[in-house]
Design a protein around this motif. Structure first.
Motif, PDB file in Angstrom:
ATOM      1  N   GLY A 132      -2.491  24.477   3.214  1.00 60.30           N
ATOM      2  CA  GLY A 132      -3.322  23.391   2.713  1.00 60.30           C
ATOM      3  C   GLY A 132      -2.581  22.071   2.644  1.00 60.30           C
ATOM      4  N   LEU A 133      -3.171  21.109   1.933  1.00 63.75           N
ATOM      5  CA  LEU A 133      -2.578  19.775   1.831  1.00 63.75           C
ATOM      6  C   LEU A 133      -1.450  19.760   0.813  1.00 63.75           C
ATOM      7  CD1 LEU A 133      -5.750  17.483   1.837  1.00 63.75           C
ATOM      8  CD2 LEU A 133      -4.024  17.644   3.640  1.00 63.75           C
ATOM      9  N   ARG A 134      -0.393  19.033   1.149  1.00 62.34           N
ATOM     10  CA  ARG A 134       0.718  18.811   0.224  1.00 62.34           C
ATOM     11  C   ARG A 134       0.882  17.315   0.002  1.00 62.34           C
ATOM     12  NH1 ARG A 134       5.454  22.575   2.958  1.00 62.34           N
ATOM     13  NH2 ARG A 134       4.256  24.530   3.066  1.00 62.34           N
ATOM     14  N   TYR A 135       1.190  16.952  -1.233  1.00 58.94           N
ATOM     15  CA  TYR A 135       1.441  15.550  -1.545  1.00 58.94           C
ATOM     16  C   TYR A 135       2.804  15.149  -0.991  1.00 58.94           C
ATOM     17  CZ  TYR A 135       2.013  11.211  -4.130  1.00 58.94           C
ATOM     18  OH  TYR A 135       2.210   9.896  -4.463  1.00 58.94           O
ATOM     19  N   ILE A 136       2.860  14.078  -0.206  1.00 57.34           N
ATOM     20  CA  ILE A 136       4.122  13.630   0.378  1.00 57.34           C
ATOM     21  C   ILE A 136       4.387  12.158   0.052  1.00 57.34           C
ATOM     22  CG2 ILE A 136       4.107  15.315   2.256  1.00 57.34           C
ATOM     23  CD1 ILE A 136       3.140  13.020   4.113  1.00 57.34           C
ATOM     24  N   GLY A 137       3.727  11.665  -0.993  1.00 57.19           N
ATOM     25  CA  GLY A 137       3.874  10.261  -1.348  1.00 57.19           C
ATOM     26  C   GLY A 137       5.070   9.997  -2.242  1.00 57.19           C
ATOM     27  N   GLU A 171       0.804  -1.222   0.000  1.00 59.81           N
ATOM     28  CA  GLU A 171       0.000   0.000   0.000  1.00 59.81           C
ATOM     29  C   GLU A 171       0.838   1.274   0.000  1.00 59.81           C
ATOM     30  OE1 GLU A 171      -2.967  -0.010   3.058  1.00 59.81           O
ATOM     31  OE2 GLU A 171      -3.451  -2.126   2.777  1.00 59.81           O
ATOM     32  N   ALA A 172       2.152   1.140  -0.076  1.00 65.37           N
ATOM     33  CA  ALA A 172       3.025   2.310   0.072  1.00 65.37           C
ATOM     34  C   ALA A 172       2.867   3.328  -1.054  1.00 65.37           C
ATOM     35  CB  ALA A 172       4.485   1.862   0.157  1.00 65.37           C
ATOM     36  N   PHE A 173       2.478   2.881  -2.252  1.00 63.30           N
ATOM     37  CA  PHE A 173       2.368   3.804  -3.378  1.00 63.30           C
ATOM     38  C   PHE A 173       1.010   4.502  -3.448  1.00 63.30           C
ATOM     39  CE2 PHE A 173       6.090   1.500  -4.798  1.00 63.30           C
ATOM     40  CZ  PHE A 173       6.856   2.509  -5.393  1.00 63.30           C
ATOM     41  N   ALA A 174       0.122   4.230  -2.500  1.00 63.72           N
ATOM     42  CA  ALA A 174      -1.127   4.997  -2.436  1.00 63.72           C
ATOM     43  C   ALA A 174      -0.804   6.459  -2.160  1.00 63.72           C
ATOM     44  CB  ALA A 174      -2.024   4.430  -1.344  1.00 63.72           C
ATOM     45  N   PRO A 175      -1.659   7.389  -2.552  1.00 63.50           N
ATOM     46  CA  PRO A 175      -1.384   8.807  -2.287  1.00 63.50           C
ATOM     47  C   PRO A 175      -1.334   9.109  -0.787  1.00 63.50           C
ATOM     48  CG  PRO A 175      -3.110   8.546  -3.944  1.00 63.50           C
ATOM     49  CD  PRO A 175      -2.886   7.191  -3.345  1.00 63.50           C
ATOM     50  N   HIS A 176      -0.425   9.999  -0.401  1.00 61.63           N
ATOM     51  CA  HIS A 176      -0.303  10.433   0.983  1.00 61.63           C
ATOM     52  C   HIS A 176      -0.128  11.950   1.003  1.00 61.63           C
ATOM     53  CE1 HIS A 176       0.017   6.273   2.209  1.00 61.63           C
ATOM     54  NE2 HIS A 176       0.989   6.097   1.336  1.00 61.63           N
ATOM     55  N   TYR A 177      -0.707  12.579   2.033  1.00 59.23           N
ATOM     56  CA  TYR A 177      -0.735  14.032   2.119  1.00 59.23           C
ATOM     57  C   TYR A 177      -0.416  14.498   3.537  1.00 59.23           C
ATOM     58  CZ  TYR A 177      -3.512  13.200  -2.110  1.00 59.23           C
ATOM     59  OH  TYR A 177      -3.948  12.765  -3.331  1.00 59.23           O
ATOM     60  N   SER A 178       0.089  15.712   3.606  1.00 55.97           N
ATOM     61  CA  SER A 178       0.364  16.352   4.893  1.00 55.97           C
ATOM     62  C   SER A 178      -0.316  17.709   4.916  1.00 55.97           C
ATOM     63  CB  SER A 178       1.879  16.516   5.081  1.00 55.97           C
ATOM     64  OG  SER A 178       2.167  17.224   6.264  1.00 55.97           O
ATOM     65  N   LEU A 179      -0.952  18.049   6.046  1.00 60.39           N
ATOM     66  CA  LEU A 179      -1.660  19.311   6.173  1.00 60.39           C
ATOM     67  C   LEU A 179      -0.715  20.397   6.677  1.00 60.39           C
ATOM     68  CD1 LEU A 179      -4.338  20.849   6.039  1.00 60.39           C
ATOM     69  CD2 LEU A 179      -4.762  20.152   8.407  1.00 60.39           C
ATOM     70  N   PHE A 193      -2.683  12.399   5.912  1.00 54.72           N
ATOM     71  CA  PHE A 193      -3.883  11.873   5.265  1.00 54.72           C
ATOM     72  C   PHE A 193      -3.527  10.972   4.097  1.00 54.72           C
ATOM     73  CE2 PHE A 193      -4.880  15.821   7.342  1.00 54.72           C
ATOM     74  CZ  PHE A 193      -6.117  15.607   7.921  1.00 54.72           C
ATOM     75  N   GLY A 194      -4.502  10.135   3.719  1.00 57.43           N
ATOM     76  CA  GLY A 194      -4.359   9.262   2.572  1.00 57.43           C
ATOM     77  C   GLY A 194      -5.093   7.958   2.809  1.00 57.43           C
ATOM     78  N   PRO A 195      -5.483   7.259   1.757  1.00 61.50           N
ATOM     79  CA  PRO A 195      -5.157   7.500   0.352  1.00 61.50           C
ATOM     80  C   PRO A 195      -5.992   8.584  -0.321  1.00 61.50           C
ATOM     81  CG  PRO A 195      -6.528   5.544   0.557  1.00 61.50           C
ATOM     82  CD  PRO A 195      -6.234   6.001   1.951  1.00 61.50           C
ATOM     83  N   ARG A 196      -7.010   9.106   0.367  1.00 62.77           N
ATOM     84  CA  ARG A 196      -7.757  10.249  -0.160  1.00 62.77           C
ATOM     85  C   ARG A 196      -7.507  11.442   0.749  1.00 62.77           C
ATOM     86  NH1 ARG A 196     -11.545   6.280  -0.075  1.00 62.77           N
ATOM     87  NH2 ARG A 196     -12.814   7.348   1.495  1.00 62.77           N
ATOM     88  N   PRO A 197      -7.511  12.637   0.212  1.00 67.71           N
ATOM     89  CA  PRO A 197      -7.153  13.815   1.007  1.00 67.71           C
ATOM     90  C   PRO A 197      -8.026  14.032   2.233  1.00 67.71           C
ATOM     91  CG  PRO A 197      -7.170  14.349  -1.337  1.00 67.71           C
ATOM     92  CD  PRO A 197      -7.741  12.973  -1.213  1.00 67.71           C
ATOM     93  N   GLU A 198      -9.265  13.532   2.195  1.00 66.35           N
ATOM     94  CA  GLU A 198     -10.182  13.764   3.319  1.00 66.35           C
ATOM     95  C   GLU A 198     -10.154  12.617   4.336  1.00 66.35           C
ATOM     96  OE1 GLU A 198     -12.579  11.571   0.165  1.00 66.35           O
ATOM     97  OE2 GLU A 198     -10.995  13.106   0.247  1.00 66.35           O
TER      98      GLU A 198
END
Length: 275
Positions: A102-107, A90-98, A151-156
């Motif tokens: 706003g949210l930034r992609y950290i995957g 599951e490591a390649f699922a999208p990951h985000y940091s608040l 957050f992840g795999p969805r931003p919410e």
């Protein structure tokens, strides 16, 4: 066993640093293990500065799907043409940091997910008789409070860290536990490892994610005191921390735990005698 920090947030050796982690592990049987790869190319550049060859790595492990631990995957695959890379499925699922903006992609770079050198892991993986991986850690004891910003795999959706895996190396009478950020909580990770092995790890090398807790100073100190108390249930384990523990968190733990905890900065080494 010799463990060299190639990437870490701080350095006492003069090497360049970045927010991230990469450890070069030299086993007594001659094999080399790379645990995490930092953000990009720095782990390889620092390895060269220290006289270590990424080409000589026999096994690579990525602890979880954040850029500061697996961002160097493309560099590794370019420099090393033989080592399998063990990564959670599951490591390649999208990951985000608040952040404030706003949210930034950290995957990770998702296009690398197709590389045939990747070995996708799940709950447990026995690489060989001395190297094991495990995930699926449950429990809420001293779980890092900074997780609420991830957050992840969805931003919410709050990250459950099901993509986080931990490495166990058994050598002689020593069992060494490696955890990248211990998002699942270092106490719960240790409890899980102990239940599996039937005995606690003799050494733990881990970030403990005490930075960005969002607590005021008093509450943060109380949390760290609680963590130190829980870790005292493992009186025979030596702790070596780094990265997301942060210097302030480490100093507080050091004041409570004394010589049972130390810090491994970029360019530094630790030796574990595997009798």
């Amino acid at each position: 066993m010799t463990i060299t920090s190639l990437v870490e947030n701080t350095s006492i050796s003069g090497l360049p640093v970045e927010h991230g982690l990469s450890l070069f592990i030299q086993l007594d049987d001659g094999r080399n293990v790379l645990f995490d790869m930092g953000q990009g190319t720095l782990f390889a550049a620092n390895a060269e500065r220290l006289g270590l060859r990424i080409q000589d790595v026999d096994v690579a492990v990525i602890s979880h799907g954040h850029y500061d631990h697996g961002g160097g995957l493309r560099t590794f695959l370019t420099l090393n043409d033989k080592a399998p890379v063990y990564i959670h499925r599951e490591a390649f699922a999208p990951h985000y940091s608040l952040h404030e903006d706003g949210l930034r992609y950290i995957g990770l770079e998702r296009e690398l997910n197709a590389d045939e050198r990747l070995v996708r892991c799940d709950q447990r993986m026995e690489i060989d008789h001395s190297l094991w991986l495990f995930s699926g850690v449950t429990g809420t004891c001293c779980r890092p409070l900074g997780n609420r910003l991830l957050f992840g795999p969805r931003p919410e959706v709050a990250d459950t860290f099901s993509h986080e895996q931990n490495l166990l190396i058994r050598a002689g009478h020593q069992t060494v536990l490696f955890a990248g950020c211990a998002h699942c909580g270092i106490v719960s990770i240790m409890d899980h490892a102990t239940a599996w092995l039937g005995t606690p790890p003799t050494h733990v090398l881990a970030g403990m994610h005490l930075v960005n807790s969002g607590l005021n100073e008093a509450d943060e100190s109380a949390f760290i005191a609680s963590l130190a108390h829980e870790l005292s249930r493992y009186p025979d384990t030596q702790f070596i921390t780094m990265h997301c523990t942060g210097s302030e968190g480490y100093e507080q733990l050091k004041g409570l735990m004394g010589n049972r905890i130390s810090y491994l900065s970029c360019g530094s080494q630790c030796q574990i005698t595997c009798d």
